[in-house]
Design an enzyme around this catalytic site. Sequence first.
Site, PDB file in Angstrom:
ATOM      1  N   ASN A   1      -0.022  -4.599  -0.937  1.00  0.00           N
ATOM      2  CA  ASN A   1       0.796  -6.079  -0.913  1.00  0.00           C
ATOM      3  C   ASN A   1       0.293  -6.194  -2.383  1.00  0.00           C
ATOM      4  OD1 ASN A   1      -2.528  -7.383  -2.079  1.00  0.00           O
ATOM      5  ND2 ASN A   1      -2.835  -6.121  -1.104  1.00  0.00           N
TER       6      ASN A   1
ATOM      7  N   CYS B   1      -7.839  -5.090  -8.755  1.00  0.00           N
ATOM      8  CA  CYS B   1      -6.026  -4.636  -8.584  1.00  0.00           C
ATOM      9  C   CYS B   1      -5.414  -4.457  -8.978  1.00  0.00           C
ATOM     10  CB  CYS B   1      -6.060  -6.717  -8.326  1.00  0.00           C
ATOM     11  SG  CYS B   1      -4.200  -6.488  -7.565  1.00  0.00           S
TER      12      CYS B   1
ATOM     13  N   ASN C   1     -11.275  -1.004  -4.216  1.00  0.00           N
ATOM     14  CA  ASN C   1     -10.076  -1.829  -3.536  1.00  0.00           C
ATOM     15  C   ASN C   1      -9.107  -1.125  -3.254  1.00  0.00           C
ATOM     16  OD1 ASN C   1      -8.392  -4.287  -3.864  1.00  0.00           O
ATOM     17  ND2 ASN C   1     -10.005  -4.645  -5.582  1.00  0.00           N
ATOM     18  N   THR C   2      -8.343  -2.296  -3.687  1.00  0.00           N
ATOM     19  CA  THR C   2      -6.591  -1.241  -2.438  1.00  0.00           C
ATOM     20  C   THR C   2      -6.109   0.299  -3.393  1.00  0.00           C
ATOM     21  OG1 THR C   2      -5.082  -3.020  -4.408  1.00  0.00           O
ATOM     22  CG2 THR C   2      -5.617  -3.202  -1.708  1.00  0.00           C
TER      23      THR C   2
ATOM     24  N   CYS D   1      -8.857  33.694  16.849  1.00  0.00           N
ATOM     25  CA  CYS D   1      -9.081  32.161  16.421  1.00  0.00           C
ATOM     26  C   CYS D   1      -9.836  32.199  15.223  1.00  0.00           C
ATOM     27  CB  CYS D   1      -9.719  31.610  17.752  1.00  0.00           C
ATOM     28  SG  CYS D   1     -10.779  29.658  17.329  1.00  0.00           S
TER      29      CYS D   1
HETATM   30  C1  FMN Z   1      -3.469  -9.266   0.173  1.00  0.00           C
HETATM   31  C2  FMN Z   1      -4.142  -8.664  -0.449  1.00  0.00           C
HETATM   32  C3  FMN Z   1      -5.069  -9.129  -1.486  1.00  0.00           C
HETATM   33  C4  FMN Z   1      -6.205  -9.253  -2.010  1.00  0.00           C
HETATM   34  N1  FMN Z   1      -7.082  -9.872  -3.060  1.00  0.00           N
HETATM   35  C5  FMN Z   1      -8.031  -9.627  -3.421  1.00  0.00           C
HETATM   36  C6  FMN Z   1      -8.267  -9.635  -4.139  1.00  0.00           C
HETATM   37  O1  FMN Z   1      -8.027 -11.457  -4.895  1.00  0.00           O
HETATM   38  N2  FMN Z   1     -10.004  -9.292  -5.045  1.00  0.00           N
HETATM   39  C7  FMN Z   1     -10.242  -8.775  -4.675  1.00  0.00           C
HETATM   40  O2  FMN Z   1     -11.096  -8.305  -5.643  1.00  0.00           O
HETATM   41  N3  FMN Z   1      -9.987  -7.472  -3.335  1.00  0.00           N
HETATM   42  C8  FMN Z   1      -8.192  -7.672  -3.069  1.00  0.00           C
HETATM   43  N4  FMN Z   1      -8.207  -6.915  -1.806  1.00  0.00           N
HETATM   44  C9  FMN Z   1      -8.289  -5.924  -1.780  1.00  0.00           C
HETATM   45  C10 FMN Z   1      -9.780  -6.219  -0.377  1.00  0.00           C
HETATM   46  O3  FMN Z   1     -10.515  -7.000   0.065  1.00  0.00           O
HETATM   47  C11 FMN Z   1     -10.174  -4.911  -0.179  1.00  0.00           C
HETATM   48  O4  FMN Z   1     -10.957  -3.843  -1.110  1.00  0.00           O
HETATM   49  C12 FMN Z   1      -8.860  -3.808   0.433  1.00  0.00           C
HETATM   50  O5  FMN Z   1      -8.206  -4.462   1.189  1.00  0.00           O
HETATM   51  C13 FMN Z   1      -9.387  -2.727   1.450  1.00  0.00           C
HETATM   52  O6  FMN Z   1      -9.928  -3.294   2.168  1.00  0.00           O
HETATM   53  P1  FMN Z   1      -9.238  -3.241   3.780  1.00  0.00           P
HETATM   54  O7  FMN Z   1      -9.089  -1.929   4.321  1.00  0.00           O
HETATM   55  O8  FMN Z   1     -10.372  -3.912   5.223  1.00  0.00           O
HETATM   56  O9  FMN Z   1      -8.555  -3.855   3.751  1.00  0.00           O
HETATM   57  C14 FMN Z   1      -6.669  -7.523  -1.434  1.00  0.00           C
HETATM   58  C15 FMN Z   1      -6.013  -7.353  -0.086  1.00  0.00           C
HETATM   59  C16 FMN Z   1      -5.240  -7.560   0.212  1.00  0.00           C
HETATM   60  C17 FMN Z   1      -4.579  -6.644   1.623  1.00  0.00           C
END
Ligand code: FMN
Lengths: 433, 444
Positions: A76, A138, A203-204, A379
Site C-alpha cells: 500500500n 511506515c 510494519n510493512t 536422499c
Molecule cells: C493500508 C495500510 C495502512 C497502514 N497504515 C499504518 C499506519 O498508519 N500506521 C502503522 O503503524 N502501520 C500501518 N500499517 C501497517 C500495519 O499496521 C501492519 O503493521 C502491517 O500491515 C503488517 O501486518 P499484516 O500483515 O497483518 O497486515 C498499514 C498497513 C496497511 C495495509
Amino acid sequence: MADLSTNFVGIKSPNPFWLASAPPTDKEYNVRRAFEAGWGGVVWKTLGLDPHVVNVNGPRYGVIYGADRRVLGINNIELITDRPLETNLSEIKAVKRDYPDRAMVVSLMVPCEEWAWKEILPKVEETGADGIELNFGCPHGMSERGMGAAVGQVPEYIEMVTRWCKANTRMPVLVKLTPNITDVRYPARAAHAGGADGVSLINTISSITSVNLDTMSPEPSIDGKGSHGGYCGAAVKPIALNMVAEIARDAEMQGFPISGIGGITTWRDAAEFLSLGAGSVQVCTAAMVYGFGIIKELNAGLSEWMDEKGYTSIEEVTGRAVPNVTDWQYLNLNYVTKARIDQDACIKCGRCYAACEDTSHQAIAMKPGRVFEVVDEECVACNLCVDVCPVEDCITMEELQPGMMDLRTGKVVEADYANWTTHPNNPSAKAAE
Amino acid sequence: MTTTPRTSGVQAGRLPPEALAENFQDLHAPLDHHEATVAADRCYFCYDAPCITACPTAIDIPLFIRQIQSGQPDGAAKTIFEQNILGGMCARVCPTETLCEEACVREAAEGKPVEIGRLQRFATDGLMSSGVHPFARADATGKRVAVVGAGPAGLACAHRLAMHGHDVVIFDGRAKPGGLNEYGIASYKSVDDFAQSEVEWLMQIGGITLRSGEGLGAELSLSGLRPEFDAVFLGIGLSGVNALRADGEDRENVSDAVEFIEGLRQTGDLSSLPVGRSVVVIGGGMTAVDAAVQSKLLGADEVTIAYRRGRENMSASRYEQDLATSKGVRLMFNVQPVAVYGNGAVREIEFEYTENTGSGLTGTGETFKLAADQVFKAIGQTLEGAPEGMTLDGNKIAITGAGRTSLAGVWAGGDCAAGGDDLTVTAVAEGRDAAMDIHASLMG
Ligand SMILES: Cc1cc2nc3c(=O)[nH]c(=O)nc-3n(C[C@H](O)[C@H](O)[C@H](O)COP(=O)(O)O)c2cc1C
Ligand SMILES: Cc1cc2nc3c(=O)[nH]c(=O)nc-3n(C[C@H](O)[C@H](O)[C@H](O)COP(=O)(O)OP(=O)(O)OC[C@H]3O[C@@H](n4cnc5c(N)ncnc54)[C@H](O)[C@@H]3O)c2cc1C
Ligand code: SF4
Ligand code: SF4
Ligand code: SF4
C-alpha cells in the site's frame, strides 16, 4: 476453557488479538464494529499533527495472488490518518468510554522534535487511551518527510524519541519497528534503552508488487507512475516471525514485551507468534481482506488449541518455542532422516520427482507404472519433496535411529549430538571435549 | 389436435420450437474467463504428466494449462494445435472421462479431474474466433499428395502435409467436408455449425484444395490417383452399417441410427423431424447413446437402449450412460433382438435375455416384447469400398507403422484403418502421424 485475556505492558484486553494501526482502525464506526465482532483491542490509525496529510486519489494497493486469486500479500501507498487530529481524538474518547474492557492504543507519528511530542501526548492522554505506539515503521511517504521508517532506521533517534515520550506521558509506550533494516535487534535495543515498555513488529516491507507491462508503470499506478509501497499479509509472516524471534532470544532484551505483527491470518499464525515470544498480536491485512468476522475463528481456534495442549493462559504460550530457536552451527548433524513415500496416498503426479531431480539430488526414482520411490543412497533429507507434494502426509521424513546405516554417507547413525563447531571439516573447530 | 410426446406413431413437431431450441443447445456451456482461471489453477503441472500419455494426440496439457494460468490463452491454443489441429472439435467431442481426465491425478486425488476438455475449448475457441491461423507453410516442396476423405483423419493429414510445404488435394464423396464431425457427432456437442467453420479455419494454412462430391470407387479410382500424386492417404471412415439379423428387420421405421443422426445434423428445422413415441435403440456405443438422447430431446415419450451384453462391456462410457439416463433414456442390458413385429411399420420388438457363459454370449431362451414405433440400429459401422488389392486386417485396412498400407505410396488412418479406437481424436492422431511418415518418405 483457556483464558485468552492478556495484560500486555499493563494494557488489558479480553483476547490477544488487536487490530493493527491501519484503515480498519481509522474511525469510530469501524472500531465500534470491530469491538462488537470480538476484537480484543485496536491500535488506532496513526495520528499526526494538523494540518493532516492527504492521500492519493487513485489506487493505493498492489497485490500478489496465489492460486484462485487468493490474496497472499498486498502493498500500500497509504499514509497516516488523513482526518483532522481533533476528529480522531474525540472519536477515540467516545469509543474507549463505551468499551472500557478493550485495549485502546493510539499510534503516533509527529516530527522528530520534542515540542511536537509534548504537544500531542497530553491530548492523547486526555482521551483515556490505554497506551501509545510510536510509528517508526511506515516505509513510504512519511519517511520522505523525516518520519516513520526514516526514524526507525536510526537507533539513536528511536532511543531519543522514546525517552521524550516516556518523560512526557504516564501511558505505556510501544515502539513499532520497521523491517526495512538489516538487523532488527539494533532498533529494538534502542527502544529498550530509551525506556519503551515494549516493541511492536513488523510494519510493512518496502516493495513493488508488480509492473503493468502495457503501461510500464509499477502498480498501484497513479496516472502512469508508481512508487514503492509497504508489503504485508500472509506472505510477510516468515520475515516477521524471524524478527520477533531475534528480539525474543537477544540476551540484552530478556523478557522485553513484544506485540507480534505481520501476516497473521489464522489462529495458527497467531499461536506461532506467541510461541516465539509475542505477548499480544496485531492483525491488519487479514481483517482488510476478509473482514472483522475472522476474529471468531482466531479466538475459537486459539482457545481450542490451547485446551488440546493444556495451556490455560496466554502467558504459558508466550515464548515457549524461543529456547528451540538456535544458530545453524548448533544444529545436530547426527540427526539423519530420509523421505518416505506412502504409496497408497500417492496420486502419481511426479512433482516430487521433478523437484528432486532438477533441484540437485536425483534421490527419487520413477519406476514403471509411475511408482515413485526414494533412493536412500542419494536422499540428503532436504524435505523439498514433502513441500511440493500436493497430498498432505503422503511424503514424510523418517528419522534413522542410532545404529542404522545412512546409505548415502555409508556411516552408522550415532546417538550423540554433534554440531558444526566440532566438525572435522570446520577449519575453526574446537576439539570435542 | 396438436402433436405431443404421447401422440402415437412417428411424428414431427412433438415439442414446441422453443423447447427444441433449448434441448439442442451446447451440452456444456463454454467456460468464461473467470471459470477458466479457476479451473486452470487446479492443474499441478505434473512431471511426465499422465494426462498427456492418455491423450491420443499427446497434447502437452500441463503446458497449455499453465499458459492459460499465466494469461496467454492464445499461446495455449497454439500448444494444442501443434499436436492436434482439430483441438477445437476434440475439446467438444472427446470422451475425456475415459481419456485425459480419467488419467488426471486429481481424479485419483479427489474424484474431480482438472477440466481439461473445457479448458482446451476455452483456449481454442479464443484463437479460432479471432480468425487467426497460427501456422505458416514451409517452402513449397513440389510434391503432391491426394487425401481421400475429409473427416478428422484426412483433415489432420492434409494440414500437416500442407504445413510441410506439400500440395494437397482432398477428395470427399460427400457434399460437405468434416466427415462425422459434420454428419455424425451429436448436435448438442457441436452447435453453431462449428464443424464447417473449423474446416474453413484449418484451410487457411493454404496449399490444400478440397474437391467435394468426388468419391473413390465412383468418380475416382486408386489406380487413377497413384500415378498422378506422389502419395495417397485414405481416411474414408466406415460408411457401411451392420445388419441386425433379426426377423422383420426390414419393417418400416426400422432404420440406421447414423442416418437418423445425419438428418438431425443437417436439418434447418428440428420441428420438421419425425420421431416415434416409443423408440428403441439397439446397440451399446456412442452412436446408440446419441440416437437415444436426441430422440428424447426431439420429444419421444419413451426411449430405451437395448444392449446385448452387460453394462461393463458397453463401449459408451459411464459418463455417456449417465447422460442418457439423465435425459430420461432407459438402459437395458443383456437383451438381444430376435424379431420385429408390425403390420407394415414396426409395432413391437421381441428380445431374448442373454448371459455370458464362459464360452461366449448365449440366449437364455426367455423372451419379452417391447412396444416400439421406431427402432434404430446402432450396432456398428463397417468399412465399405476398400480399394481392390489392399490387404485387410479383419474388416479394416491393414497398416504397419504410421499408417502404411500393403500398397506402396498409399497410407491410411482413422476409422477405416485397423487398430486404435474409433474416436475423432484417434483419427486426428493417425492422420497427423501418417502425414509425418509421408513427409519423411517423400523428402527421404
Ligand atoms: C493500508 C495500510 C495502512 C497502514 N497504515 C499504518 C499506519 O498508519 N500506521 C502503522 O503503524 N502501520 C500501518 N500499517 C501497517 C500495519 O499496521 C501492519 O503493521 C502491517 O500491515 C503488517 O501486518 P499484516 O500483515 O497483518 O497486515 C498499514 C498497513 C496497511 C495495509
Ligand atoms: C453417431 C456417431 C457419434 C460419434 N460421436 C463421437 C464422439 O462424441 N466423440 C468421438 O471422439 N468420436 C465419436 N464418433 C466417432 C468419430 O466420429 C469417428 O471416429 C471419426 O469421425 C473418424 O474419423 P475418420 O476421418 O476416420 O472418418 P469419418 O469421420 O467417417 O470421415 C470419413 C470421410 O470420408 C468420406 N468418404 C468415405 N468413403 C469415401 C470414398 N469412397 N471416397 C471419398 N470419400 C469418402 C466421408 O464422406 C467422410 O467425409 C462418433 C461416431 C458416430 C457414428
Ligand atoms: S474498495 Fe471501496 S473505496 Fe476502494 S475502490 Fe473499491 S469501492 Fe472504492
Ligand atoms: S509428489 Fe506426492 S503424490 Fe506426487 S508423485 Fe510424489 S509422492 Fe506421489
Ligand atoms: S494430470 Fe491433471 S493435474 Fe496433472 S498435469 Fe494433467 S491436468 Fe494437470
